[in-house]
Design an enzyme around this catalytic site. Structure first.
Site, PDB file in Angstrom:
ATOM      1  N   THR A 230       0.835  -1.201   0.000  1.00 25.80           N
ATOM      2  CA  THR A 230       0.000   0.000   0.000  1.00 25.80           C
ATOM      3  C   THR A 230       0.873   1.256   0.000  1.00 25.80           C
ATOM      4  O   THR A 230       1.933   1.273   0.593  1.00 25.80           O
ATOM      5  CB  THR A 230      -0.881  -0.004   1.267  1.00 25.80           C
ATOM      6  OG1 THR A 230      -1.696  -1.162   1.246  1.00 25.80           O
ATOM      7  CG2 THR A 230      -1.748   1.231   1.343  1.00 25.80           C
ATOM      8  N   ASP A 261      -8.363  -1.817   4.752  1.00 24.74           N
ATOM      9  CA  ASP A 261      -8.502  -0.604   5.563  1.00 24.74           C
ATOM     10  C   ASP A 261      -8.235   0.689   4.810  1.00 24.74           C
ATOM     11  O   ASP A 261      -8.685   1.754   5.232  1.00 24.74           O
ATOM     12  CB  ASP A 261      -7.550  -0.674   6.764  1.00 24.74           C
ATOM     13  CG  ASP A 261      -6.083  -0.668   6.321  1.00 24.74           C
ATOM     14  OD1 ASP A 261      -5.711  -1.562   5.534  1.00 24.74           O
ATOM     15  OD2 ASP A 261      -5.312   0.197   6.756  1.00 24.74           O
ATOM     16  N   GLY A 283      -4.999  -5.236   6.770  1.00 26.59           N
ATOM     17  CA  GLY A 283      -6.128  -4.343   6.861  1.00 26.59           C
ATOM     18  C   GLY A 283      -7.218  -4.737   7.828  1.00 26.59           C
ATOM     19  O   GLY A 283      -7.848  -3.872   8.447  1.00 26.59           O
TER      20      GLY A 283
END
Length: 364
Positions: A230, A261, A283
């Protein structure tokens, strides 16, 4: 005699009196002179912090050439955001620009470098939040939007909503004139092979853990061949306003429309007037523990400093829960925190001094 003349004569008489006594009259200093002699105010603190994901990162797994290439892209991302801030631009513009650089690179799990789902597709998520106004935009399950962070911003600024998903989000992207690409744009051989290894490992997966004993993500089939790629950015502009953004391709081998998330406001992305956070990690844990908001809430309500609040959440609460990853955070005073409980995290900072600092591993 007019009043103005009487005041003038009184002033002359007063000066004559001071002179006869051997004194000099003390006249009021014009306001403009007072301002010129004020103590100079310190220069405002501002800057940008980025991350490119956390996970199983060690020197043995990263060639010198790949490391140099990765550091170059991280630096370019910092410079893109910093260039906007240096000209007095907004933190929102800086965050968006920095993340677009990372989304366009195949080195990170976002945009061009997104990982593959169980079905061999790419599904991208992103979120953006303006700390000054608490406005936010988020998108999930995208398959054709080149820069998900741009669509998240469009949702925030050009719609009455906070989150859009899937085909509806992409129709909105088309309506707003954002760049759409064929699914083949997101294909990279490296990510495809990572999926094949995850699928093979899944067939040999150990039995599920006993109830009450959380299994580390790294012990799962996908986790053993993954890193949390990410990307995200937080920034403080010269006006003192914060913003945060995050973009991701999710987890290798994810299925059933799973959303992590990153696009969840308060979990992987959050900003208010005093604190901004972008997260990277497993997440599910970041959602359950509302990590991004928890850090900022501790700063706001408990009086904890940013570093202490970030460490408490990432290095204590998440570790005890079994969640792995890290965050980048910045407060309204320009303080920065970048804790992570995994082996490494791609990260970088650049402040008003214009010096870019990039790191990958835990050691310097």
């Amino acid at each position: 005699m007019p009043a103005v003349c009487r005041r003038a004569l009184a002033a002359i008489a007063m000066c004559a009196l001071f002179t006869s006594l051997g004194c000099s009259p003390v006249l009021p200093t014009p306001r403009s002179d007072v301002e010129k002699t004020d103590v100079p105010r310190p220069a405002p603190r501002w800057g940008i912090v980025i991350h490119g994901g956390a996970g199983v990162l060690d020197r043995a797994s990263l060639s010198p050439e790949r490391e140099a290439e990765t550091r170059a892209v991280l630096t370019a991302s910092l410079e893109a955001g910093h260039g906007i801030l240096a000209k007095g631009g907004s933190s929102l513009d800086a965050v968006t620009a920095a993340i677009r650089i990372l989304e366009d690179s195949p080195l990170f799990n976002a945009g061009k470098g997104a990982v593959f789902t169980h079905d061999g597709t790419n599904e991208l998520d992103a979120a953006l939040m303006n700390g000054h106004t608490r406005e936010a935009g988020a998108v999930a399950g995208l398959r054709h939007v080149r820069n998900p962070i741009a669509l998240a911003r469009a949702v925030m600024e050009k719609s009455p909503h906070v989150m859009m998903i899937g085909e509806g989000a992409e129709r909105f992207a088309e309506q707003e004139g954002l760049a759409l690409v064929p699914e083949s744009y997101f294909y990279t051989e490296e990510r495809w092979q990572a999926l094949q290894r995850a699928l093979a490992a899944e067939k040999k997966a150990p039995p599920p853990p006993q109830q009450g004993k959380p299994q580390s993500f790294w012990e799962s089939p996908a986790g053993r061949d993954s890193k949390f790629g990410t990307v995200g950015a937080v920034a403080l502009d010269q006006a003192g306003h914060l913003a945060a953004g995050t973009s991701t391709g999710g987890m290798t081998n994810k299925r059933f429309g799973r959303v992590g998330d990153s696009p969840i406001i308060g979990a992987g992305t959050y900003a208010d007037e005093g604190c901004a956070v972008s997260a990277t990690g497993h997440g599910e844990y970041f959602i359950r523990y509302t990590v991004a908001r928890d850090v900022c809430a501790r700063v706001e309500y408990s009086g904890m400093g940013l570093g202490a609040a970030a460490d408490r959440v990432v290095m204590d609460i998440l570790v005890k829960a079994g969640g792995e990853g890290g965050i980048i955070a910045m407060d309204a005073q320009g303080n920065v925190a970048m804790p992570f409980n995994s082996k490494g995290m791609y990260r970088g900072t650049m402040g008003a001094d214009g010096i870019a600092s990039v790191a990958i591993f835990r050691d310097p």
